[in-house]
Scaffold this motif. Structure first.
Motif, short mmCIF file in Angstrom:
data_model
loop_
_atom_site.label_atom_id
_atom_site.label_comp_id
_atom_site.label_asym_id
_atom_site.label_seq_id
_atom_site.Cartn_x
_atom_site.Cartn_y
_atom_site.Cartn_z
N GLY A 286 48.51 -43.26 98.10
CA GLY A 286 48.29 -43.89 96.81
C GLY A 286 46.88 -44.35 96.54
O GLY A 286 45.95 -43.54 96.45
N VAL A 287 46.70 -45.67 96.43
CA VAL A 287 45.41 -46.24 96.07
C VAL A 287 44.33 -45.85 97.07
O VAL A 287 43.19 -45.54 96.71
N LEU A 288 44.69 -45.82 98.35
CA LEU A 288 43.72 -45.47 99.38
C LEU A 288 43.21 -44.04 99.19
O LEU A 288 42.03 -43.75 99.38
N SER A 289 44.10 -43.14 98.77
CA SER A 289 43.71 -41.75 98.50
C SER A 289 42.73 -41.70 97.33
O SER A 289 41.73 -40.96 97.38
N GLY A 290 43.00 -42.47 96.27
CA GLY A 290 42.09 -42.52 95.13
C GLY A 290 40.73 -43.08 95.50
O GLY A 290 39.69 -42.59 95.05
N LEU A 291 40.73 -44.13 96.33
CA LEU A 291 39.47 -44.71 96.77
C LEU A 291 38.67 -43.72 97.62
O LEU A 291 37.44 -43.67 97.55
N LEU A 292 39.40 -42.93 98.41
CA LEU A 292 38.73 -41.90 99.21
C LEU A 292 38.01 -40.91 98.30
O LEU A 292 36.85 -40.57 98.53
N ASP A 293 38.70 -40.43 97.28
CA ASP A 293 38.08 -39.49 96.34
C ASP A 293 36.83 -40.11 95.71
O ASP A 293 35.79 -39.45 95.58
N ALA A 294 36.93 -41.37 95.31
CA ALA A 294 35.78 -42.04 94.69
C ALA A 294 34.61 -42.14 95.67
O ALA A 294 33.45 -41.91 95.31
N GLY A 295 34.92 -42.47 96.92
CA GLY A 295 33.87 -42.57 97.93
C GLY A 295 33.20 -41.24 98.21
O GLY A 295 31.96 -41.18 98.36
N ILE A 296 33.97 -40.17 98.26
CA ILE A 296 33.40 -38.85 98.53
C ILE A 296 32.56 -38.38 97.35
O ILE A 296 31.51 -37.76 97.53
N VAL A 297 33.00 -38.67 96.13
CA VAL A 297 32.19 -38.34 94.95
C VAL A 297 30.83 -39.03 95.05
O VAL A 297 29.78 -38.42 94.82
N ALA A 298 30.85 -40.33 95.38
CA ALA A 298 29.61 -41.09 95.51
C ALA A 298 28.72 -40.51 96.61
O ALA A 298 27.49 -40.42 96.46
N SER A 299 29.33 -40.10 97.72
CA SER A 299 28.57 -39.54 98.83
C SER A 299 27.94 -38.21 98.46
O SER A 299 26.76 -37.95 98.73
N PHE A 300 28.71 -37.33 97.83
CA PHE A 300 28.17 -36.05 97.39
C PHE A 300 27.05 -36.27 96.37
O PHE A 300 26.03 -35.57 96.38
N PHE A 301 27.25 -37.21 95.46
CA PHE A 301 26.23 -37.49 94.45
C PHE A 301 24.95 -38.00 95.12
O PHE A 301 23.84 -37.59 94.75
N ALA A 302 25.09 -38.87 96.11
CA ALA A 302 23.92 -39.35 96.85
C ALA A 302 23.22 -38.20 97.56
O ALA A 302 21.99 -38.17 97.66
N CYS A 303 24.01 -37.23 98.04
CA CYS A 303 23.43 -36.06 98.70
C CYS A 303 22.57 -35.26 97.72
O CYS A 303 21.48 -34.78 98.06
N VAL A 304 23.06 -35.13 96.48
CA VAL A 304 22.28 -34.42 95.47
C VAL A 304 20.96 -35.14 95.21
O VAL A 304 19.89 -34.53 95.20
N THR A 305 21.02 -36.47 95.01
CA THR A 305 19.79 -37.21 94.73
C THR A 305 18.84 -37.17 95.91
O THR A 305 17.62 -37.01 95.74
N GLY A 306 19.37 -37.30 97.13
CA GLY A 306 18.51 -37.25 98.31
C GLY A 306 17.85 -35.90 98.47
O GLY A 306 16.65 -35.80 98.80
N SER A 307 18.60 -34.83 98.24
CA SER A 307 18.05 -33.48 98.36
C SER A 307 17.01 -33.21 97.30
O SER A 307 15.96 -32.61 97.56
N VAL A 308 17.28 -33.65 96.07
CA VAL A 308 16.33 -33.46 94.97
C VAL A 308 15.05 -34.28 95.23
O VAL A 308 13.94 -33.79 94.98
N ASN A 309 15.20 -35.50 95.72
CA ASN A 309 14.02 -36.31 96.07
C ASN A 309 13.13 -35.58 97.06
O ASN A 309 11.91 -35.49 96.88
#
Length: 474
Positions: A286-309
């Motif tokens: 349930g909620v933990l699964s949704g939080l996991l998705d949110a965390g992975i989205v944030a991590s992937f997004f950070a990867c994009v910004t770090g790579s672009v930097n």
């Protein structure tokens, strides 16, 4: 009496905000570009398909290799503050030809991992929002995230780096919590998935090794902040060495958990773009699964910004050296960022995944394919930088047996993994070769047209007349 050396009035990398970033912010660059929480979820599942039962050993070998590479890079980072990172390092050992070959491979690596992270971020964001994974929805999400990532990098790295590091820590905690819960709830029922227990052949091990190495890509990106770091000769080496060590521990734990969990998982879970998320849904987290998705989205997004930097700063270096158009070396007066270089990466980094996803290519296919391309680019850059390190130390009369053996060993082992990637990568190898030829052709162009321009390759920060006190002012 010996006269003091004349200092230049202006640094070759003037325009960037020098000596502003703390160690935490430098570390955040490496962590965000590597995106450990996203890699903990995505990479072991990808490695598991070709490597089977050998997955933990493949992850262990990749960790050992990348820690060795990181140690080699610290030999440069302790002695020079550069914007081009490995590109500038390689120039000091292998000259302009080796630098452009390695630097262009690094450009491909950063751009391709950005493509991969956007595909992954779009897939997990779609799952979080409950959207059907259609080509249109996947492409739109990737486009929005790509534009947001580049806009973030244009405003500077300090704030985005701290936010990214905080999100990454939270995301790692969520991944650990979800994997722990799944292991506890796992009952070992159902048919065993043969893919997870198969003994791999040499080909499977090679492909698995390439994908495992790809999980570490970006750990060296702190080396592009040598000019902006407050204590570059201390902060950069620490970030470059300790990031792969900690990431390796996390990957090994996540890999062992996923080998156990996916043994009896349905085939469609293993083939899913979000296998851990699917398992969490099946277990009713349930909620933990949704939080996991949110965390992975944030991590992937950070990867994009770090790579672009990092990508923007490599292109900035090439612009300042005039091997690329000089406009690439321009900086924003307001934010102190290489804005032209950063904007120039938007079309390939965001455009490629958008086009592929809109054409109906599965996010997992885009993720795996671009990861393989990035791995070849990074590996080539790593191999050349490790080979350059002993020659660099010899030039400055600081070579000892340890760095000599370490550099040769890391270069040889990295070459073997790269060879495996080339022999078994299929059509992806052709994509990489076509893209990578830009580096050798760039060197050949200037070699024939203006050889003197190549003497400026490898620019790094230096003291200026304004950064030291005149004798009467001391």
């Amino acid at each position: 009496m010996r006269q003091p050396a004349t200092l230049p009035a202006r640094s070759p990398v003037a325009g960037l905000r020098r000596r502003r970033l703390s160690f935490v912010e430098v570390l955040a660059q490496s962590v965000s570009a590597l995106a450990p929480s996203a890699a903990m979820v995505a990479v072991p599942a990808l490695v598991l398909v070709p490597a089977g039962a050998a997955t933990p050993w493949v992850l262990l070998a990749a960790t050992a290799l990348l820690v060795g590479v990181g140690w080699c890079l610290t030999q440069f980072a302790r002695r020079m503050a550069a914007v081009g990172g490995l590109y500038s390092y390689t120039a000091k050992g292998l000259g302009p030809g080796g630098a452009l070959v390695a630097g262009w491979a690094l450009v491909i690596g950063y751009a391709s991992v950005g493509v991969s992270a956007l595909a992954g971020a779009g897939a997990y964001l779609g799952s979080l929002l409950g959207l059907a994974p259609t080509p249109l929805s996947s492409a739109l999400l990737a486009a929005l995230l790509g534009v947001a990532a580049v806009a973030t990098t244009l405003r500077g790295i300090a704030l985005s780096a701290r936010v990214a590091l905080a999100l990454e820590v939270v995301s790692i905690a969520l991944v650990v919590a979800v994997l722990t819960a799944l292991v506890v709830l796992e009952r070992g029922t159902g048919a065993v998935n043969e893919v997870t227990t198969a003994t791999p052949g040499p080909g499977g091990l090679a492909v698995g090794a390439v994908l495992a190495v790809a999980g570490f890509m970006g750990f060296e990106s702190a080396s592009t902040l040598g000019v902006e770091a407050r204590r570059p000769l201390v902060a950069v080496p620490r970030a470059v060495l300790w990031t792969p060590v900690v990431a390796g521990v996390l990957f090994l734990a996540a890999g062992a958990a996923q080998v156990l969990l996916l043994r009896t998982a349905p085939a469609d879970v293993l083939d899913s773009a979000v296998p851990v998320g699917r398992l969490a849904d099946l277990q009713g987290l349930g909620v933990l699964s949704g939080l996991l998705d949110a965390g992975i989205v944030a991590s992937f997004f950070a990867c994009v910004t770090g790579s672009v930097n990092a990508l923007g700063r490599v292109l900035f270096s090439m612009g300042r050296e005039r091997v690329l158009p000089a406009a690439a070396g321009r900086t924003s007066r307001r934010f102190g960022t290489p804005w032209v270089a950063l904007l120039s990466v938007l079309p390939p980094v965001a455009g490629v995944p958008v086009v592929l996803l809109a054409a109906g290519v599965a996010p997992r296919t885009v993720l795996a394919g671009s990861l393989t391309v990035s791995a070849m680019g990074y590996l080539l850059a790593y191999v050349l930088a490790c080979a350059a390190m002993p020659r660099f130390l010899r030039r400055i009369d600081e070579l000892t047996p340890g760095p000599l053996v370490g550099g040769v060993l890391a270069a040889v082992l990295g070459s073997l993994v790269l060879l495996g990637a080339v022999l078994l990568g299929g059509a992806v190898v052709g994509v990489f070769v076509v893209l990578w030829l830009g580096g050798p052709l760039l060197w050949l162009f200037w070699r024939l047209r203006d050889p003197d321009r190549l003497t400026g390759v490898g620019v790094y920060d230096s003291a200026t007349t304004g950064s030291v006190l005149a004798p009467r002012d001391r």
